[in-house]
Write a protein that holds these residues in place. Structure first.
Motif, mmCIF file in Angstrom:
data_model
loop_
_atom_site.group_PDB
_atom_site.id
_atom_site.type_symbol
_atom_site.label_atom_id
_atom_site.label_comp_id
_atom_site.label_asym_id
_atom_site.label_seq_id
_atom_site.Cartn_x
_atom_site.Cartn_y
_atom_site.Cartn_z
ATOM 1 N N ALA C 273 0.826 -1.213 0.000
ATOM 2 C CA ALA C 273 0.000 0.000 0.000
ATOM 3 C C ALA C 273 0.863 1.268 0.000
ATOM 4 O O ALA C 273 0.345 2.367 0.195
ATOM 5 C CB ALA C 273 -0.936 -0.014 1.205
ATOM 6 N N LYS C 274 2.172 1.074 -0.205
ATOM 7 C CA LYS C 274 3.120 2.200 -0.301
ATOM 8 C C LYS C 274 3.243 3.014 1.000
ATOM 9 O O LYS C 274 3.604 4.197 0.983
ATOM 10 C CB LYS C 274 2.735 3.179 -1.440
ATOM 11 C CG LYS C 274 2.362 2.530 -2.740
ATOM 12 C CD LYS C 274 3.600 2.208 -3.540
ATOM 13 C CE LYS C 274 3.233 1.704 -4.948
ATOM 14 N NZ LYS C 274 4.161 0.668 -5.401
ATOM 15 N N VAL C 275 2.912 2.389 2.079
ATOM 16 C CA VAL C 275 3.067 3.078 3.370
ATOM 17 C C VAL C 275 4.559 3.164 3.715
ATOM 18 O O VAL C 275 5.316 2.235 3.448
ATOM 19 C CB VAL C 275 2.292 2.317 4.473
ATOM 20 C CG1 VAL C 275 2.633 2.868 5.859
ATOM 21 C CG2 VAL C 275 0.794 2.388 4.198
ATOM 22 N N GLN C 276 4.957 4.304 4.279
ATOM 23 C CA GLN C 276 6.324 4.460 4.762
ATOM 24 C C GLN C 276 6.437 3.981 6.212
ATOM 25 O O GLN C 276 5.438 3.953 6.928
ATOM 26 C CB GLN C 276 6.748 5.945 4.719
ATOM 27 C CG GLN C 276 6.695 6.545 3.329
ATOM 28 C CD GLN C 276 7.741 5.929 2.411
ATOM 29 O OE1 GLN C 276 8.913 5.849 2.770
ATOM 30 N NE2 GLN C 276 7.314 5.449 1.228
ATOM 31 N N ILE C 286 6.340 -3.140 14.325
ATOM 32 C CA ILE C 286 6.529 -2.317 13.118
ATOM 33 C C ILE C 286 5.936 -0.937 13.362
ATOM 34 O O ILE C 286 5.054 -0.766 14.204
ATOM 35 C CB ILE C 286 5.935 -2.967 11.855
ATOM 36 C CG1 ILE C 286 4.439 -3.247 12.047
ATOM 37 C CG2 ILE C 286 6.681 -4.262 11.522
ATOM 38 C CD1 ILE C 286 3.779 -3.771 10.779
ATOM 39 N N PHE C 287 6.469 0.036 12.637
ATOM 40 C CA PHE C 287 6.152 1.442 12.919
ATOM 41 C C PHE C 287 5.740 2.180 11.648
ATOM 42 O O PHE C 287 6.437 3.082 11.179
ATOM 43 C CB PHE C 287 7.370 2.129 13.551
ATOM 44 C CG PHE C 287 7.830 1.487 14.828
ATOM 45 C CD1 PHE C 287 8.604 0.327 14.802
ATOM 46 C CD2 PHE C 287 7.464 2.010 16.055
ATOM 47 C CE1 PHE C 287 9.020 -0.286 15.991
ATOM 48 C CE2 PHE C 287 7.880 1.414 17.236
ATOM 49 C CZ PHE C 287 8.647 0.267 17.213
ATOM 50 N N PRO C 288 4.563 1.838 11.082
ATOM 51 C CA PRO C 288 4.110 2.527 9.871
ATOM 52 C C PRO C 288 3.739 3.981 10.170
ATOM 53 O O PRO C 288 3.371 4.328 11.282
ATOM 54 C CB PRO C 288 2.869 1.730 9.472
ATOM 55 C CG PRO C 288 2.383 1.108 10.736
ATOM 56 C CD PRO C 288 3.614 0.817 11.536
ATOM 57 N N SER C 316 3.732 8.206 13.249
ATOM 58 C CA SER C 316 3.954 6.764 13.182
ATOM 59 C C SER C 316 3.191 6.112 14.329
ATOM 60 O O SER C 316 3.009 6.711 15.392
ATOM 61 C CB SER C 316 5.443 6.434 13.281
ATOM 62 O OG SER C 316 5.930 6.787 14.549
ATOM 63 N N ILE C 317 2.724 4.906 14.086
ATOM 64 C CA ILE C 317 2.125 4.121 15.160
ATOM 65 C C ILE C 317 2.973 2.863 15.341
ATOM 66 O O ILE C 317 3.775 2.507 14.474
ATOM 67 C CB ILE C 317 0.651 3.739 14.870
ATOM 68 C CG1 ILE C 317 0.572 2.737 13.700
ATOM 69 C CG2 ILE C 317 -0.190 4.978 14.586
ATOM 70 C CD1 ILE C 317 -0.804 2.093 13.578
ATOM 71 N N ARG C 318 2.820 2.247 16.524
ATOM 72 C CA ARG C 318 3.518 0.986 16.749
ATOM 73 C C ARG C 318 2.508 -0.147 16.731
ATOM 74 O O ARG C 318 1.526 -0.115 17.461
ATOM 75 C CB ARG C 318 4.246 0.997 18.094
ATOM 76 C CG ARG C 318 5.060 -0.285 18.311
ATOM 77 C CD ARG C 318 5.787 -0.315 19.647
ATOM 78 N NE ARG C 318 4.870 -0.623 20.742
ATOM 79 C CZ ARG C 318 5.259 -1.130 21.918
ATOM 80 N NH1 ARG C 318 6.538 -1.355 22.169
ATOM 81 N NH2 ARG C 318 4.376 -1.373 22.858
ATOM 82 N N LEU C 319 2.740 -1.126 15.860
ATOM 83 C CA LEU C 319 1.916 -2.346 15.849
ATOM 84 C C LEU C 319 2.784 -3.488 16.346
ATOM 85 O O LEU C 319 3.864 -3.740 15.821
ATOM 86 C CB LEU C 319 1.427 -2.648 14.435
ATOM 87 C CG LEU C 319 0.537 -1.580 13.787
ATOM 88 C CD1 LEU C 319 0.213 -1.959 12.339
ATOM 89 C CD2 LEU C 319 -0.765 -1.388 14.578
#
Lengths: 341, 341, 341, 341
Positions: C273-276, C286-288, C316-319
């Motif tokens: 999805a081209k997320v950085q 992970i930190f999208p 950024s969020i942390r998953l």
């Protein structure tokens, strides 16, 4: 070899030694309960303009900082310091050794501002982090800058609003208060900060710092903390006599003014010679930037600290003057400089 | 009012003050790296008969004890002290404040024995208890008794066998070594104990204790510990000059001998007057037992500590003499006593 | 509401609970001297490939860090940590509370390098500063990055040359070792670091971390430190049984692989999805970076940490995924995302 | 071999394990902010009869003691404990490691009285000694005795008059409250003491102690202290679920009553056999005195602590019963005894 390395290269002002001699065989109680200490404390209360402060005499800066800060904080609370702060990098982790973290705020001029402190508070929102509680400032700072009255008012106001303790390290308070740029008086301080100390060691005493605790809630049982930290001298008179002499007349300020005047002569000559400085320092420490080759020459005749590398060819050095600095030594240094510039 | 309250009622021996005066304007490095301190350290090494010991100058007894003991122990290790030991009850928990428990051994005469230490070891067999590691003794003790060479040999031997550190608090080491009953010499100590300090404050200095570290494994990085605990004076020269004077000729011992002689005069007169003592103390502290009514009379003219209630009518007092005690004051006290007995 | 907030949202893997049930009424000795703990320790020694290491079971990460680090250091010694290090900013000053400073090295990817450590050493040349002694690293790091074998070799070599202790926080060691990019094995670690812990809490246990001490000089008396810091459970079996289950077969690695696979599914979908991402993190965190508006939408259905503001519109969020993360939950999240992108 | 060695030889009561199983896959927040913990805290407040207390769940006794006591005291303040107190001799100096001295009061029955505490206060009059501030008691005590309501009232009154904190270690509070001789109720405690904990580990939980802080001034920021001391579990649910089960109905008291009933059977049989006891202990620990030869025989079939040598031929042993002690094991022990007496 003449030393501009620091302001504790010599012993004490002769008037202080004289007072030690004259009182030498008088019997006194120990542990700071002697008549000299009691009188010195009364004098200091008078000079700071408040009879309700508590005053304690300790032997050195690191000792005063660690005893006061560990007495003021609960275990989970931390101090905030400018990145140049003495407690942060030059006291061998003395504050941490009492259990408390010291949080750093980067600042070019050595001075903390409400914004810098605010950022620390925002970065420490919950119990997974230490609770910032005490703001540590030095005046003059470790790089010679001084706080103006308005700056202290703003910082003090911010601290009160945020329930922070404002503590001032006054190892070189004399030089700060006697700076040409200063607009503070000793008796302004109890309104502006919660506790501070008046440095004796770097202003003409053999040793000694006078801690002034202004905020009531910080006063209780302080002598217990002093004893526990090894900061209570059996012959407390040694401190009492010295502070009595420093504040009996105007000696404390006379000595600081001399130190500043000597630094001023150096500064003036350097400015005329177009020398740059690392930082603006209107007190008894100055930080000129010299070519490394010149520094090597100067080191043959003078002792001083090389402070910081500026680039491949230039470094700043620290020149410190004191109550004992001789005018002819300053003139000699200036002459020496002229040879090379 | 003349004081027999302690041995730190006056300033310093005049020779020490004179040395401070004469050196006053010489520029020196700070933090104990001055020439006076270096020379004092060399002198002390010479006097203790070992060039391989490390010597450090600190300001007071509590500070020396806490800095040394916390440097020597790991977090789970504890000190063992006689129940009269200074670190146990008279230093505001300074050792505990560095994280270490102090274990007490009851002993009437203030002196630890191998049996007393052994009982502590047996009572601490596993990891649910602290690990006893350092044996703290004082010479002279807090109640004026002294260790004989044979006693120290036995205790030291026991410590080595059990991998314990033997540390001697020498706040009044001068008086111990100059006691009529003493058979120890300063240069015996490095063989007998792992570290000890030579007290200056209670033997003619303004302040100062010289810590001697004999065991190699205890030496590393000690200056870090001093700085961290606030025990490193900027003007370290103040300590160096004093210890240099004390050990340059025989001043340290002369002063202790004078103190002991003054105590001896008091002791002799009390014995002749059939006064009982709380404890056998052949040094500069004596503890005669008087009727409370007599104590009340003496307190009108003399200052001293009432040490311990003996029964409903009698108490012991502590009389301390020093380098500065005047022979006529001792004679006056004896005369005064005779009026009442 | 499904949570990707952390890897300790659920209880324990069912096999662990089953083992607790089955052993429940067997009588065992307390304080980690039970048969389960002894067997678990043997198993762990086998898995790390060295019978000469010491293994201790503790309850959590902060506890393990503070107990180990305070046991390993002398009072004046300090730890060095990446600026993202857990001990630096997320353990409420636990290390400082034991008396030691933590020195920070700025690093973007959460990993320390020899150069970073070297700069700290150069900035701490003498006894006026703490002595840097222990290098603290996390693997995987607090931002999901992992150490490659070559990186650890270099760092470990630098530490040995400079007499530094290298300590690895393995709260998420399982995820690191099971990362697609990993080239380390559990039995490489004793050669590379001086001590490390294997995290159980974040990899399927109710609680528990297994500390492995590899360097001989760090081993002595460690159980004393555990007891003193409140880190020795009366029912030590609770930890022994869990680690025995984790390492009896391959459960520890199976669980970490599941967590990583779930993170991988998320990562893959986000990349498509081209997320950085804030940082490269080949482990279970992970930190999208998302528009704040999207974050607000996601928060209606999912629980996670908003990690860091990137600019005015993006954060950024942390998953975090775990052994318990359900594949359908991951698919659901991806579906949800697709609606908005 | 059956063990009467302690009350933590088995796992947890089956109802507790069942609750862990049933809740296992529910996602919850970490660090004690889960629903189970919140509900358990509400239940405990209800059971102690006060909604204004603060309740925190920690993992073990030493951890709870050190976290609470270090949070409650300032650096120069000390705890007072009976000479049998757990913090004094069985927690590896955990309190001292946080900087505080523990002062001992000799007492035969393990219980502190106002007179004992008063003597400590009188022996600590000034700043050369620690300041006694917190009175530590255990109920039941380390030797099985219990406090009566009237005793606690007097001690609590004395503490309030002298501005002391009264803290109760309740590792075995269940057994104390269910003793035949007890006249206290759980909801009496907030009136009588300033803080106490309810022991789970020794009364049927896998681990866990519930600290109840009653005095307002002791409450602030307690979660910071927990985190700093490594006492905050990531999966706090593990503690919450267990305390919820213990207090949901009457399980906590049922388990303690069982333990006491088993001890009662042993006590009764011993009394009938004319056995003497070291101390009066109406709770789940009893201390019969046996000939050493009998102890040697018993050790072949039973596991227990030999507590104390009484004379050359006799010693006391400690028998501990628990929620898990089997009636037939008790009967077997009694039968065995009869063979030899």
């Amino acid at each position: 070899m003449y030393s501009f390395k620091n302001d504790y290269s010599e012993g004490a002002h002769p008037q202080i030694l004289k007072a030690l001699m004259e009182s030498n065989l008088v019997q006194e109680d120990g542990y700071g309960e002697d008549q000299y200490t009691l009188k010195a404390i009364e004098l200091i209360k008078e000079k700071v303009g408040r009879t309700d402060v508590d005053v304690h005499l300790l032997t050195g800066g690191t000792q005063t900082n660690l005893t006061a800060i560990s007495a003021f904080l609960r275990p989970h609370e931390a101090a905030i310091s400018a990145s140049t702060g003495h407690i942060l990098g030059h006291e061998t982790g003395a504050i941490e050794a009492t259990g408390h973290k010291v949080l750093s705020v980067d600042c070019k001029d050595g001075k903390l501002t409400p914004d810098g402190v605010k950022a620390v508070l925002e970065g420490h929102p919950d119990e997974h982090m230490v609770k910032p509680k005490l703001v540590y400032i030095s005046n003059s700072t470790e790089i010679g800058s001084i706080y103006k009255k308005e700056e202290l008012k703003k910082l003090g106001g911010f601290c009160r609003e945020n329930n922070l303790i404002l503590y001032m390290d006054g190892a070189r308070l004399g030089s700060a208060l006697c700076s040409d740029e200063n607009d503070l008086q000793l008796n302004d301080l109890p309104e502006l900060v919660d506790a501070f100390y008046i440095g004796g060691t770097k202003n003409g005493a053999l040793l000694g710092e006078a801690l002034v605790i202004c905020r009531d809630s910080l006063k209780a049982d302080f002598r217990y903390h002093m004893k526990q930290k090894g900061a209570m001298l059996a012959k407390g008179r040694l401190l009492g006599i010295q502070f009595f002499e420093l504040f009996r007349d105007n000696l404390f300020f006379d000595l600081a003014e001399h130190a500043n005047r000597m630094a001023g002569m150096l500064r003036e000559a350097l400015i005329q010679a177009k020398v740059q400085f690392l930082t603006h320092s209107p007190s008894n420490q100055i930080f000129p930037i010299f070519p490394n080759s010149l520094i090597a020459e100067l080191e043959k005749k003078y002792s001083f600290h090389v402070w910081e590398k500026v680039d491949a060819d230039y470094s700043s050095i620290r020149l410190v003057t004191s109550w004992a600095t001789k005018e002819e030594a300053v003139e000699g240094f200036i002459e020496e400089l002229k040879k090379w510039m």
